[in-house]
Design an enzyme around this catalytic site. Structure first.
Site, PDB file in Angstrom:
ATOM      1  N   SER A  23      28.175  37.265  30.600  1.00 18.65           N
ATOM      2  CA  SER A  23      27.156  36.812  31.541  1.00 18.65           C
ATOM      3  C   SER A  23      26.363  37.952  32.147  1.00 18.65           C
ATOM      4  O   SER A  23      25.155  37.899  32.232  1.00 18.65           O
ATOM      5  CB  SER A  23      27.792  36.018  32.664  1.00 18.65           C
ATOM      6  OG  SER A  23      28.430  34.907  32.130  1.00 18.65           O
ATOM      7  N   THR A  24      27.013  38.974  32.605  1.00 14.13           N
ATOM      8  CA  THR A  24      26.286  40.025  33.320  1.00 14.13           C
ATOM      9  C   THR A  24      26.607  41.370  32.703  1.00 14.13           C
ATOM     10  O   THR A  24      27.599  41.518  31.994  1.00 14.13           O
ATOM     11  CB  THR A  24      26.697  40.077  34.801  1.00 14.13           C
ATOM     12  OG1 THR A  24      28.070  40.435  34.843  1.00 14.13           O
ATOM     13  CG2 THR A  24      26.479  38.759  35.494  1.00 14.13           C
TER      14      THR A  24
END
Ligand SMILES: [Zn+2]
Length: 693
Positions: A23-24
């Site tokens: 995700s990040t």
């Protein structure tokens, strides 16, 4: 296999897409674990039949935020490939994560269904054309509850993967530490090392956890312990070594240099409490022997494990949880030690056919290897308490207690009348306060306010009185009705019969005891003092003499001992036992005689053996005959068989003793048998005397 059956040749001809994403940016750096698991799926695809070159990884979304499909080129590429029918299977961790929101997700499933593309995650393989699989996938994509489950699974899966490689850092037991490069080493503190070595050495010498604790206690040796929390977390402190700690050390595979993970789990009890449960070794999630230095070898660890298991069987450490409840000990669970106040536990010993209880105060022994406080044979105590109950439950005693109860009831009724009067008075006062308040002119505010306050006060007093009355009234017991009394008396009349009936199971007796007796306190001195506290508070103290010990308890009657003494004049132990059994005699324990039991009685009563008796009467050993004659013991034996020597088998091992031969016979004996003509043999003097047949 169900999984493989979903895959057909058509799927295998097309490409397998492994969709990897984080995700990040932060997760990319911190959570390489999850990335590794995703690449692990690649191996699954190959195992399922896709050639290596046709497994394609899409990981362009690494570091992209997952808020929308528009932002993720990788996901868009995946959708495109599936839409063009080029994908045979789509793989990803927790497939619902393939698309962050449901719209993306449902679209992908629809497209997969149209193009006959399979979906694979760690839980299994799905065919979106099939209703069940589509339902499952849909649920996975939409249910927020499922999301939290998956989140946990992901976290747990990550930990487990790390643990499988032995890399997951965990709380080390005392004596082991991490060095500055995160490797496990022995604690450099020599004193800590020595303490652990002493513990293991003591085990190999003595073989039980108790003896180790005892050894440390006896020699005043302290043991290190690591503080697990608080401001001093990680510090080592020194204190006495308890049995529990010893067992924790002995059971911990890390002292053998093994890395272990998932040795236990949290178990939810029915009342909602959570309890840590240790699992058997074959259910540990990870075990890597020889992962780091240790204090003992893996083989030694296994030996210890084996030994502890045997000990547990032999000493019945967990007997409390075993079938004890069904045991005959009457006072199980309600005996207190009169010396130290601890609860006493029950142990059983077998004596012949009979299972006898002992009440023992061993909590300090179990926990700190301190000496056992007191052990009291339970059989007589149970009998004494039973007798007390039978005596206490006579119709006369019950009559008396009922009379007392009636007396009390009469007083309760008196109290009840008084309380009722209080309520009436309060009601009267409240009524008059209400009337005064109602009659005052509303414009006279000052007076009205005062009267209102008074009225409220009286109402409160009335409520309180009423409350009190009802509470007390229901607390007081009612007198027995006539029918109840009759029932009670018939029960009491039957009580001794029920109690003494051998067919009444111990469970029932224990239930009766539970109804009548609060607890029993025991003190062993020159007699055993039994203090019984009944439900309701009355106490009685009984005394019983100390019971006979095991040997006294099964003493052989004197008449039998005299008979054995007589039989031993002419028989070995086994022959004596045979003779006694023929006569139908039994031992003190009520069993048949054996050569062992005869020998035991012979020893305990200092009776001489058959052999000793023969020797006292001058019979000779083979050596005493063979040596002076210069012949071997075998020759002595053959002379006996030829009738030149007369002997007796003097014990059950088959030894012989001989009557002294005459000087004439002695000289013949010296010659070899071949020199003896049949005439000469006739000259041999017959044995002087017959002994003891
Ligand atoms: Zn005690």
């Amino acid at each position: 296999m169900e999984m493989a059956s979903k895959i057909n040749a058509g799927h295998l001809k097309r490409t397998a897409y492994l969709y990897v994403r984080q995700s990040t940016v932060r997760q990319v750096f911190e959570n390489t674990e999850s990335t590794q698991r995703q690449y692990g799926l690649r191996q699954r695809a190959i195992a399922l039949g896709w050639p290596q070159e046709r497994v394609e990884t899409i990981d362009t979304d690494l570091g992209q935020s997952g808020s929308s499909a528009v932002d993720r080129r990788g996901f868009q590429k995946l959708v495109a490939e599936v839409g063009l029918g080029r994908a045979g299977i789509v793989m990803g961790l927790e497939v619902s994560r393939l698309a962050r929101n449901s719209t993306d997700w449902h679209r992908l499933i629809e497209i997969c269904a149209l193009t006959q593309t399979l979906i694979l995650d760690e839980d299994g393989i799905y065919d979106p054309r099939e209703f069940n699989d589509r339902l499952l996938l849909g649920l996975k994509g939409t249910m927020s509850e499922a999301e939290t489950h998956l989140l946990r699974a992901r976290l747990r899966g990550g930990l487990l993967n790390k643990a499988r490689r032995g890399e997951l850092r965990s709380q080390l037991p005392v004596g082991l530490v991490y060095d500055d490069r995160d490797r496990v080493i022995l604690d450099p503190d020599k004193q800590v090392q020595e303490s652990l070595r002493l513990l293991f050495e003591t085990f190999f010498r003595t073989g039980t956890a108790h003896r180790i604790a005892k050894h440390f206690r006896h020699h005043g040796v302290l043991f290190p312990r690591r503080v697990l929390g608080g401001p001093d977390k990680g510090q080592v402190i020194w204190g006495p070594l308890g049995v529990r700690n010893v067992l924790l050390v002995l059971h911990n595979p890390r002292y053998a240099g093994a890395y272990a993970f998932g040795r236990g789990r949290w178990k939810k009890e029915t009342d909602g409490r959570k309890e840590w449960e240790l699992l058997p070794r074959d259910r540990w999630q990870v075990l890597i022997p020889d992962a780091h230095p240790g204090y003992i070898s893996w083989q030694q660890y296994e030996d210890i494990d084996q030994r502890l298991r045997q000990n547990a069987l032999a000493y019945g450490i967990d007997r409390r949880h075993g079938p004890v409840r069904e045991g005959p000990a009457l006072l199980q669970g309600r005996v207190a030690c009169g010396l130290c106040g601890n609860r006493m536990s029950v142990h059983y010993h077998r004596r012949g056919q009979h299972l006898g209880p002992d009440y023992l105060c061993n909590r300090d022994y179990m926990e700190h290897a301190a000496p056992v406080c007191q052990i009291i044979p339970g059989a007589r105590i149970d009998v004494a308490v039973g007798k007390l109950l039978v005596e206490a439950m006579t119709p006369m005693a019950i009559e008396l207690s009922l009379a007392v109860q009636e007396e009390i009831q009469a007083r309760l009724e008196e109290a009840d009348r008084l309380r009722r009067q209080q309520v009436e008075r309060a009601r009267y006062e409240a009524d008059s306060a209400r009337r005064r308040y109602m009659h005052v002119a509303p414009e006279n505010r000052l007076v009205a306010d005062t009267l209102e306050a008074e009225y409220n006060e009286k109402l409160r007093a009335l409520a309180e009185a009423q409350d009190n009355y009802e509470r007390q009234g229901s607390a007081d017991r009612k007198v027995f009705s006539k029918a109840q009394r009759k029932q009670l008396f018939s029960l009491i009349q039957d009580f001794p019969a029920i109690w003494n009936d051998p067919k009444t199971p111990p469970r029932e007796r224990k239930r009766i005891v539970a109804l009548l007796i609060e607890d029993v306190t025991l003190i062993k001195a020159e007699k055993i003092a039994i203090q019984v506290r009944f439900k309701g508070g009355a106490t009685t103290t009984l005394q019983t003499p100390l019971p006979l010990n095991a040997w006294q308890g099964r003493r052989t009657p004197e008449s039998i001992v005299a008979l054995i003494d007589e039989l031993l004049d002419s028989r070995t132990d086994a022959e004596v036992a045979g003779r006694l059994n023929e006569k139908g005699c039994v031992t003190g324990a009520g069993e048949k005689f054996s050569k062992q039991s005869v020998r035991w009685i012979r020893h305990s009563k200092s009776l001489k053996s058959y052999k000793d008796r023969l020797r006292e009467n001058g019979m000779m050993t083979p050596d005493e005959i063979s040596k002076p004659c210069g012949i071997s013991n075998d020759t002595v034996k053959s002379r006996r068989e030829k009738g030149l020597l007369i002997g007796r088998r003097c014990n059950d091992k088959g030894d012989w003793l001989y009557f002294p031969p005459s000087s004439e016979n002695l000289s013949i004996m010296k010659k070899s048998m071949s020199d003896l003509s049949p005439d000469r043999l006739n000259e041999i003097e017959p044995p002087q005397k017959e002994y003891g047949v």
